[in-house]
Design an enzyme around this catalytic site. Structure first.
Site, mmCIF file in Angstrom:
data_model
loop_
_atom_site.group_PDB
_atom_site.id
_atom_site.type_symbol
_atom_site.label_atom_id
_atom_site.label_comp_id
_atom_site.label_asym_id
_atom_site.label_seq_id
_atom_site.Cartn_x
_atom_site.Cartn_y
_atom_site.Cartn_z
ATOM 1 N N GLU A 1 59.608 46.347 27.868
ATOM 2 C CA GLU A 1 58.171 46.613 27.774
ATOM 3 C C GLU A 1 57.679 46.538 26.335
ATOM 4 O O GLU A 1 56.578 46.036 26.073
ATOM 5 C CB GLU A 1 57.843 47.981 28.371
ATOM 6 C CG GLU A 1 58.173 48.134 29.846
ATOM 7 C CD GLU A 1 57.261 47.325 30.759
ATOM 8 O OE1 GLU A 1 56.278 46.741 30.266
ATOM 9 O OE2 GLU A 1 57.538 47.291 31.971
ATOM 10 N N ASP B 1 61.951 38.473 38.199
ATOM 11 C CA ASP B 1 60.800 37.578 38.069
ATOM 12 C C ASP B 1 60.650 36.882 36.716
ATOM 13 O O ASP B 1 60.680 35.648 36.620
ATOM 14 C CB ASP B 1 59.509 38.328 38.417
ATOM 15 C CG ASP B 1 59.410 39.710 37.773
ATOM 16 O OD1 ASP B 1 60.280 40.055 36.957
ATOM 17 O OD2 ASP B 1 58.451 40.435 38.080
ATOM 18 N N GLU C 1 52.800 46.832 47.044
ATOM 19 C CA GLU C 1 54.024 46.561 46.286
ATOM 20 C C GLU C 1 55.059 45.852 47.152
ATOM 21 O O GLU C 1 55.716 44.920 46.692
ATOM 22 C CB GLU C 1 54.587 47.858 45.713
ATOM 23 C CG GLU C 1 53.690 48.517 44.673
ATOM 24 C CD GLU C 1 53.711 47.786 43.333
ATOM 25 O OE1 GLU C 1 54.211 48.350 42.354
ATOM 26 O OE2 GLU C 1 53.203 46.644 43.264
ATOM 27 N N GLU D 1 49.331 39.396 39.050
ATOM 28 C CA GLU D 1 50.106 38.177 39.326
ATOM 29 C C GLU D 1 49.397 37.165 40.234
ATOM 30 O O GLU D 1 49.448 35.961 39.988
ATOM 31 C CB GLU D 1 51.476 38.550 39.916
ATOM 32 C CG GLU D 1 52.474 39.076 38.908
ATOM 33 C CD GLU D 1 52.199 40.504 38.466
ATOM 34 O OE1 GLU D 1 52.762 40.934 37.440
ATOM 35 O OE2 GLU D 1 51.415 41.203 39.160
ATOM 36 N N THR E 1 54.676 37.126 29.501
ATOM 37 C CA THR E 1 54.559 37.744 30.823
ATOM 38 C C THR E 1 53.590 38.916 30.844
ATOM 39 O O THR E 1 53.339 39.492 31.895
ATOM 40 C CB THR E 1 55.940 38.164 31.350
ATOM 41 O OG1 THR E 1 55.879 38.365 32.765
ATOM 42 C CG2 THR E 1 56.441 39.412 30.646
#
Length: 577
Positions: A117, A258, A351, A372, A475
């Site tokens: 993160e 991902d 989710e 996304e 991302t």
């Protein structure tokens, strides 16, 4: 070879211009200008409430109108929102926030931070803001983009993460203490994405600063994952970074995996790297063979390929956008439409969604305003101009405002079935969700530049092109200008390429035996300079004097060979297509 690069550069611009003219910028039935302004209002409702109620904490708690630290006490929402401010056209606030961050953010703190993160949000956000500083009207220092305060902050943050990579395998731990390094009792189990999501930020950092350590550790981590794939070509979800043994053996494209796949593609485009693209294409074959069913992607056992979870996860909605980057538009649209049906069913993406049952999975019914699906819509709209994609954007704006908007911001939806809310607004709402929505509705944004305009910047390594488009989003949706990686060339081959271009385009006097020193030159007496060799200051004077004489600006393509693909408007066209 140089002439081919010059020709290719102008060809790139021509194709970008041509593709940009294929379709109109509006969609049927959707008032693009209206929704663009709605999205801007959404941003400021969230952003202003963060400033008033939560700053300097990481995130806003919109139900109680206060703040909380979540990922490390960095004023994270401010960093994450910074480049969005410029994309929305707010130059003055961008400049103000840059000053605030320089004065108030400190990474020498005793905090346990997520390596993943911190990289995508803090390092990525600072790098992007650094590269956009000149466009935002900030008076950049001499040597920019190879130097600058935001670049130094990004480098400082990234160096705090390097101890996590000191493992027998080169794969990083998931958490690091910013002051003391990896804690002695830290778990060695890390998710695949937490290992393979560094090459975009770390390679950009290495190219800008000249320190190869960042790109080196990112590449080693990527390749270790590659070497530990199963015999059928799949990777699992979690791995032990010390022993390289897979702990969670579910293979899929969603949570925990991902952005590893995402960064193989984006790293390949950013770095013109055939090996990274080849790795992804091999994974893509295995994914299609074992996980794809009727344009859905399931979870399977990584060694056997048998279905383990017939679910769609909201994080998987990035996949159609990634498919568009490799030119697989038809498959991308079919999968996107499957995901869009789920959105229409609930007014958001839960989710987890059980595909056979057509409903949410227990305790996974929430929607934390993830970006996304909107990200994929933005990419696909750039490629197809299909009005269905604008309709998705419209539906997202209406749903978020109806369900999630509260007095102090936008709240996470705890349960899409009854629209209960949770007291959190993640920083990615301003970094990604709002940004991709705005870019979907703003075809003329500078991010979508088709190469028709660009800036020429003089660096110690020659003149380079910036702002021509082709931005690579990390991302966390922080755009990186790929051209910037070729502005600060410190490898001898790349520096020689720049020097050749300087000779060719500025017609320097070869009769005086003008020669720029290569970094690898070995001189008998390094203390003595050739009397015929101008100083670096004299070189700059020569370049400046020649600038006025030039009529056609220089556009140089990267010096590295890249025969298999050409990035155009976010798509990669392969040779065999």
């Amino acid at each position: 070879m140089l002439r081919s690069f010059h020709w290719l550069g102008w060809f790139c611009l021509w194709v970008l211009h041509l593709v940009g003219q294929l379709s109109p910028a509006t969609g049927k039935g959707v008032d693009v200008a209206h929704y663009r302004e709605r999205v801007k209002s959404m941003f400021y409702h969230a952003y202003n409430n963060y400033l008033e109620n939560a700053f300097p904490y990481d995130e806003l708690r919109p139900l109680t109108c206060d703040g909380q630290d979540t990922w490390g006490s960095f004023s994270l929402t401010l960093i994450d929102a910074l480049d969005t401010l410029l994309i929305l056209g707010n130059v003055s606030e961008f400049q103000r926030v840059v000053n605030v961050l320089q004065e108030g953010v400190n990474f020498d703190i005793d905090v346990n931070a997520s390596v993943f993160e911190t990289n995508i949000r803090v390092v990525g956000g600072l790098l992007s803001a650094h590269l956009l500083s000149k466009k935002a009207g900030i008076e950049v220092e001499a040597g920019w983009p190879c130097s600058g305060p935001l670049l130094r902050m990004a480098e400082d943050a990234a160096r705090k993460l390097l101890p996590a990579f000191q493992t027998p395998t080169g794969m990083p731990y998931g958490t690091v203490n910013l002051l003391h390094g990896v804690n002695p009792g830290e778990t060695p189990v890390t998710c695949t994405a937490g290992i393979g999501t560094f090459i975009v930020e770390f390679a950009a950092l290495s190219h800008l600063t000249g320190d190869p350590v960042f790109e080196d550790v990112a590449r080693k981590a990527l390749k270790t994952l590659w070497k530990n794939r199963s015999e059928i070509g799949l990777v699992g979800n979690h791995i032990d970074v010390v022993t390289a043994k897979w702990v969670a053996q579910d293979a899929g494209i969603g949570a925990g995996v991902d952005s590893y796949f995402e960064y193989l593609v984006k790293g390949a485009i950013l770095l013109q790297d055939e090996e990274l693209m080849s790795m992804f294409l091999d994974y893509n074959k295995a994914i299609k063979n074992y996980t794809k069913f009727d344009d859905w992607y399931l979870w399977v056992q990584m060694y056997k390929g048998t279905v383990s979870m017939p679910v769609f996860q909201s994080l998987e909605a990035y996949w159609p956008g990634l498919q568009s980057l490799i030119g697989d538009i038809d498959n991308a649209m079919r999968t996107f439409l499957n995901y869009y049906t789920v959105w229409r069913q609930f007014g958001g993406l839960p989710e987890f969604y059980n595909i056979p049952q057509g409903y949410t999975v227990e305790k996974r019914e929430g929607y934390p305003l993830r970006p996304e699906l909107i990200e994929s819509a933005m990419y696909l709209y750039r490629a197809t101009r299909d009005p269905t994609l604008l309709e998705l954007g419209r539906d997202v704006v209406e749903a978020i405002e109806k369900i999630s908007k509260v007095e102090c911001g936008f709240a996470t939806i705890k349960d899409l079935r009854d629209h209960r809310l949770d007291n959190r607004m993640e920083s990615f709402f301003l970094a990604e969700t709002v940004k991709y929505l705005y870019l979907l509705f703003d075809s003329d944004n500078f991010i979508h530049n088709n190469g028709s305009s660009f800036d020429l910047v003089l660096t110690p390594y020659g003149e380079c092109v910036l702002g021509a488009g082709g931005y690579i989003f990390n991302t966390e949706a922080h755009p990186i200008d790929p051209a910037a990686l070729h502005c600060c060339k410190k490898q001898k081959e790349e520096q020689w390429e720049v020097e050749d271009l300087i000779r060719e385009f500025y017609s320097l006097n070869r009769s005086k035996k003008f020669r720029l020193m290569r970094t690898s030159d070995k001189r008998e007496d390094e203390g003595q300079k050739d009397s015929a060799e101008p100083s670096s200051e004299h070189c700059k004077e020569q370049i400046n004097s020649k600038q006025k004489e030039r009529r056609i600006p220089l556009l140089s393509c990267p010096s590295q060979p890249f025969n298999s693909k050409l990035a155009v408007l976010g798509q990669v066209f392969l040779d065999n297509t």
